[in-house]
Design a protein around this motif. Structure first.
Motif, mmCIF file in Angstrom:
data_model
loop_
_atom_site.group_PDB
_atom_site.id
_atom_site.type_symbol
_atom_site.label_atom_id
_atom_site.label_comp_id
_atom_site.label_asym_id
_atom_site.label_seq_id
_atom_site.Cartn_x
_atom_site.Cartn_y
_atom_site.Cartn_z
ATOM 1 N N GLU A 76 0.822 -1.207 0.000
ATOM 2 C CA GLU A 76 0.000 0.000 0.000
ATOM 3 C C GLU A 76 0.852 1.251 0.000
ATOM 4 O O GLU A 76 0.546 2.235 -0.662
ATOM 5 N N GLN A 86 2.066 2.005 -3.250
ATOM 6 C CA GLN A 86 0.921 2.214 -4.144
ATOM 7 C C GLN A 86 0.934 1.256 -5.334
ATOM 8 O O GLN A 86 0.734 1.645 -6.474
ATOM 9 N N LYS A 144 -0.473 -1.556 -7.739
ATOM 10 C CA LYS A 144 -1.847 -1.788 -8.227
ATOM 11 C C LYS A 144 -2.137 -3.291 -8.275
ATOM 12 O O LYS A 144 -1.228 -4.107 -8.220
ATOM 13 N N GLN A 200 -10.792 -5.550 -2.926
ATOM 14 C CA GLN A 200 -10.276 -4.843 -4.089
ATOM 15 C C GLN A 200 -11.181 -3.651 -4.404
ATOM 16 O O GLN A 200 -12.398 -3.748 -4.341
ATOM 17 N N GLN A 214 -9.162 -0.079 -1.460
ATOM 18 C CA GLN A 214 -7.878 0.069 -0.772
ATOM 19 C C GLN A 214 -7.622 1.482 -0.277
ATOM 20 O O GLN A 214 -6.769 1.708 0.567
#
Lengths: 235, 816
Positions: free
Chosen positions: A120, A123, A125, B445, B448
């Motif tokens: 996280e 970042q 994906k 999902q 987040q």
């Protein structure tokens, strides 16, 4: 060792700290006097030494957690001594993993949430949760993913820490006494896991330990004494 | 002793010990500051109310009072003044006027000051009592008589000079129905007038002031000796309109003070838990070395009590200082003199600190003693978890005791305590539900973005504490606004300042016309005098009731009325107000309680020799401080108009209409106009004092809330420092760390504030309805405002508290 596959290049590193002395005075303490070290990508390097010899200080410097008093240090080809704290952090983001002696998991998070943290932050994906669960599976803890880390044993906590360290598939991993807080048997298990993951992901490993059997499993072994690194030939 | 002291100093190095001290100090400070301040304002209000009564204690009788009472008061050390009051005719030349004579002793008034002027248009200034041979008179006497200031008038056998216009008699009381204008004369001149004979109807009063103890003793001694004609009144039984305001203010202050204690208690619990976490290893080591449990307990307890004592004393000192500043500032705003503070609050604050440390820290300590020394050898230290039972047995009684000390009213304490328990459970449950739900959602999902909020979960306790704090503040704000609004509305600037009574039915139309021409709004109410003779067909007499209040009600005539429009200053409690076809009585709640009748009972009145019987069809609550004509018993519209009646009304006269009353009296000679502006002024000044108190206490509670929030954050600091170091080692930069802190606390504060707003909405309505006689109101803004204020307040405080942690060097992770 070719120029461009060096992950760490340290030359003439020094670290001095100001320590309080008697009568409210202070004195300058020299911890590292002359450190020269080059680490190529994908290898494992062990650093051992007596308590207080400066092993952890050196590890912190190499990871950019702290800055040297003098000397030059390159990480991924960038001169660290020229960078601000935030710039050094940016250099680590997603590329550097850590395993600490005291685990340093966040107690208010579950195992899988702890593993999610570096993804996280970077970042990344995609289905992060699936990646985190896979990482936990690799350390044999898939079944305990939803447990709060305070409910896990020491060995299990260190395995969560390993999953957290490897989930971003870092180029470089720093391990500070990763088995120091574990019993012998658990320590061996965790060490085996560490080396397996390092091998699988071709991660460069800098391992600080006083466990010589552990150091012996690394490609290179240095002893830190009197503020200098001495190369130790593997037995 | 030396080793004990050394140990204390060593323990002082623990950050938790210092934090505990801070929390104790803050609570002691809050209690002391609120205590000192409310004490001063309460005594200012009591003084004001005593002034309306004329003294702290008033003894009156229809017969001259024996010397024994005067000697008793002198012996006990009470100050005393004497008043004799009766009606008589006063004459100027050929004209005579009925007056209310008030003969006063030289040390009258005991409380407040007499104000008088030299003519009708001048403003009153502080004045001496009329000298021998002189009279002071109310303005309306000068309207009624063709006599200016300085005229010679005759009263009984003596001649007097009308020397001054009395503009303010502090002990005039609140008797609107005193028909005759009042004249004041020296008591020493009374015998010479020859007006009082053994058969005269007069009221003889002794007014007393003194310390609370003296008044209590005097009241007890007097009550033992009272003759049937004599009665004693104290502040509690004094003027009804003043009492309602006083009661509400007192309740609010008590509530505010006890909520600030609860707030501080939350800080102590947080810190004590943190201390136990820290000390677990130390206790395990001490036990491994062979120290007995008892020794360890005595040792810790001694340390903590000493800590509490120092915190209590320092809190009292600083609280006193703070209160002085606040009082100084507020006094300049509303220009009211506050009497000095008593030292009781200092003791209360020290006791509070000791009770807090014992109630909140002792259970944690006892659990700590159960730490097994084996844990040291096993290398894994588990801090003991608090047991629900421990909370029940120690913390809850401690909170209850502290609340009781603060509120000094058992039923209020009980209700607020239960309310708070429900609030904590609700906050805990709702916060847990939303924090966990959010954390679970954040791993899905697409969700987040919520990952940051996951960290809020550790702060369940913080959310509950924040929510309690914000709840307290919102509740106080809501009640404060309501209360002050209601008070001020009860005495608006255009509140009636004149009562017109004795209006003849034949003058009604002309008077209404006259007032309309002058642009004055007034409702005329018929007033019928009747004596209550039967309840449900059973004859009633004063002898049937033991209570003196009930006896008095039955001995005199009631003022009944009958009208169609429900008065604004009343609230319908039960039954139905009259419509075009109904008959019946509408009664005031209090009179029903005193005389023992209620909805559905039948009352019979004797009105001018005729029997008038109706069933009670509604019960009203009357705001006596409204300055409007109010009636104990109202009959259906029109039903009493065949009986002899006069009319009554109240109106507001601007100061620039001084000629209106004399003109009106000339046109309608039967009307008696009563100037109530002095009474109104007293009520208004009471409201000002109550407002001052409420605002002062509110300011203190706000500060306490913020300080508690601060110490709650402080307790989480070590953990957060480590977390920031971990995040830094993983590559987080300072911008993202700043963002994390802001977002986490905006969310936590918003959640806490929203929950607090929701509960405030419920509680303000409940409390307002049951304790403060306010109506229901549903204001969704409370929730929105709560969430916004919570987010802003908590995030700002958290940022200020935690920003220094951003400087942490991740190297600390390698040293542990």
């Amino acid at each position: 060792m070719s120029e461009n596959n060096r992950v760490i290049v340290a030359s003439g590193l020094q670290k001095q700290v100001i320590a309080p002395a008697a009568n409210n005075a202070s004195e300058i303490l020299s911890i590292l006097t002359e450190i020269n070290l080059q680490v190529a990508a994908g290898v494992s390097v062990a650093i051992t030494g007596a308590s207080g010899s400066g092993k952890s200080t050196l590890l912190g410097l190499l990871a950019g957690l702290d800055v040297p008093t003098a000397g030059s240090l390159q990480l991924f080809g960038q001169e660290l001594t020229q960078l601000s704290e935030d710039q050094r952090a940016a250099l680590r983001l997603g590329k550097v993993g850590f395993v600490f002696q005291s685990f340093h998991l966040l107690e208010h998070l579950t195992a899988v949430e702890n593993v999610l943290l570096p993804l996280e932050l970077a970042q990344v994906k995609g289905d992060l949760k699936q990646r985190a669960l896979t990482a936990l599976d690799q350390v044999g803890l898939a079944a305990r993913a939803q447990q709060f880390v305070t409910k896990l044993s020491g060995g299990e906590q260190q395995r969560v820490a390993l999953a957290r360290a490897f989930v971003t598939q870092p180029e470089l991993l720093f391990a500070d006494e990763p088995t120091g807080n574990l019993d012998r048997h658990t320590g061996q298990e965790v060490a085996a896991l560490l080396f397996r993951l390092q091998h699988d992901y071709q991660t460069t490993l800098i391992l600080v330990t006083h466990d010589e059997s552990l150091a012996a499993q690394c490609n290179h072994w240095y002893r830190l004494a009197d503020g200098r690194l001495h190369r130790q030939e593997s037995v | 002793m030396a080793s004990y002291w050394q140990q204390w100093v060593r323990r002082w190095r623990l950050s938790e010990m210092r934090l505990l001290f801070l929390a104790l100090w803050i609570s002691a400070l809050a209690v002391a500051a609120v205590g000192f301040f409310t004490d001063r304002v309460e005594s200012a209000m009591e003084r004001q109310a005593s002034q309306v009564l004329g003294g702290d204690l008033v003894l009156s009788s229809s017969r001259p009072l024996p010397d024994e009472y005067r000697q008793l008061a002198t012996r006990l050390g009470a100050k005393m003044a004497e008043v004799v009051s009766f009606r008589s005719m006063l004459s100027v030349g050929e004209t005579a006027q009925l007056v209310q004579v008030k003969a006063v002793s030289t040390n009258y008034p005991l409380i407040g000051e007499l104000q008088a002027a030299n003519n009708l248009t001048a403003a009153g200034v502080k004045a001496q009592l009329p000298a021998s041979g002189e009279l002071g008179a109310e303005p309306r006497l000068f309207h009624a008589l063709p006599a200016p200031v300085g005229a010679t008038v005759k009263l009984g056998r003596s001649e007097f000079i009308l020397s001054s216009v009395v503009t303010k008699d502090p002990a005039q009381g609140v008797n609107f129905f005193q028909l005759a204008p009042q004249v004041m004369m020296p008591l020493a001149d009374l015998p010479a007038t020859g007006l009082l004979s053994p058969a005269s109807r007069a009221e003889f009063s002794l007014l007393f002031t003194g310390s609370e103890r003296v008044i209590r003793e005097l009241k007890a001694s007097l009550q033992a000796k009272l003759a049937p004609t004599e009665r004693v009144r104290t502040l509690q039984e004094g003027a009804q309109n003043v009492q309602q305001a006083l009661q509400r203010a007192g309740r609010f202050l008590g509530l505010a003070a006890l909520l600030s204690v609860v707030l501080a208690g939350a800080a102590i619990v947080l810190t004590a838990a943190s201390l136990v976490r820290h000390e677990t290893a130390a206790v395990a080591v001490l036990k491994a070395f062979g120290l007995a449990r008892r020794r360890i307990l005595v040792d810790y307890l001694g340390n903590l009590w000493f800590l509490a004592l120092v915190a209590g004393i320092l809190g009292a000192l600083v609280g006193f200082f703070l209160q002085t500043l606040l009082a100084h500032w507020l006094v300049q705003v509303v220009a009211i003199e506050l009497p000095p503070a008593s030292w009781t609050s200092a003791w209360v604050s020290i006791v509070t600190a000791l009770v807090m440390v014992t109630g909140f820290a002792l259970p944690a300590l006892l659990r700590l003693l159960d730490t097994s020394p084996m844990q040291i050898l096993q290398g894994s230290l588990q801090a003991p978890t608090a047991l629900v039972g421990v909370f029940m047995l120690s913390i809850l009684p401690a909170i209850f005791l502290l609340m009781w000390i603060q509120a000094r009213e058992l039923s209020l304490t009980l209700w607020v305590f239960l309310g708070l328990l429900v609030a904590v459970v609700l906050f805990w449950w709702l916060a847990k539900l939303s924090l966990n739900g959010m954390a679970r959602l954040s791993t899905r999902q697409g969700w987040q973005g919520l990952a940051l909020l996951r960290h809020g979960r550790r702060s369940l306790l913080l959310v509950v504490v924040f929510a309690m704090g914000l709840f307290t503040l919102l509740l106080l704000t809501a009640l404060r606004t309501d209360l002050i609004g209601r008070w001020q509305a009860s005495v608006p600037a255009d509140a009636p300042n004149y009562f017109l009574i004795n209006i003849q039915a034949t003058d009604q139309a002309n008077l209404e016309n006259f007032l309309k021409q002058q642009n004055i709004q007034a409702n005329l109410y018929p007033m019928i005098r009747g004596r209550l003779v039967e309840i449900n067909g059973q004859p009633v007499t004063a002898d049937d009731y033991p209570k003196p209040e009930a006896k008095r009600m039955l001995e005199r005539e009631f003022n009944l009325s009958s009208f169609a429009v429900f008065p604004e200053s009343n609230t319908l409690l039960a039954g139905q107000w009259f419509d075009a076809n109904t008959q019946g009585f509408s009664i005031e709640k209090g009179i029903g309680e005193t005389l023992g009748f209620n909805l559905g009972d039948r009352l019979s009145f004797d009105i001018a020799g005729q029997r008038f019987t109706e069933t009670i069809t509604s019960v009203r609550e009357v705001r006596w401080d409204s300055m409007q004509p109010n009636f104990f018993v109202v009959a259906a519209p029109g039903s009493l108009l065949d009986k002899p009646y006069t009319l009554i009304t109240s109106l507001h006269l601007a100061p620039n209409q001084p000629e209106l009353i004399p003109t009106m009296i000339r046109q309608f000679p039967s009307i008696t106009a009563i100037d109530t502006s002095a009474v109104l002024g007293q009520v208004r000044s009471l409201v000002e004092q109550a407002t001052l108190a409420v605002q002062g206490v509110f300011a203190f509670t706000l500060v306490t809330g913020l300080l508690v929030l601060w110490s709650a954050l402080q307790a989480q600091k070590p953990e957060r420092q480590r977390e920031i170091a971990v995040l830094k080692s993983l590559g987080a930069n300072s911008r993202s760390l700043r963002r994390r802190i802001w977002l986490e606390f905006l969310w936590l504060g918003g959640l806490a504030g929203g929950l607090a707003g929701l509960l405030t909405l419920l509680a303000a309505n409940l409390l307002g309805f049951y304790l403060f006689d306010l109506g229901l109101s549903l204001n969704p803004w409370l929730v929105i405002l709560g969430a916004l204020a919570g987010a802003g307040l908590v995030a700002t405080a958290a940022w200020l508290n935690l920003r220094s942690l951003l400087q942490v060097v991740p190297m600390v992770l390698l040293k542990t």
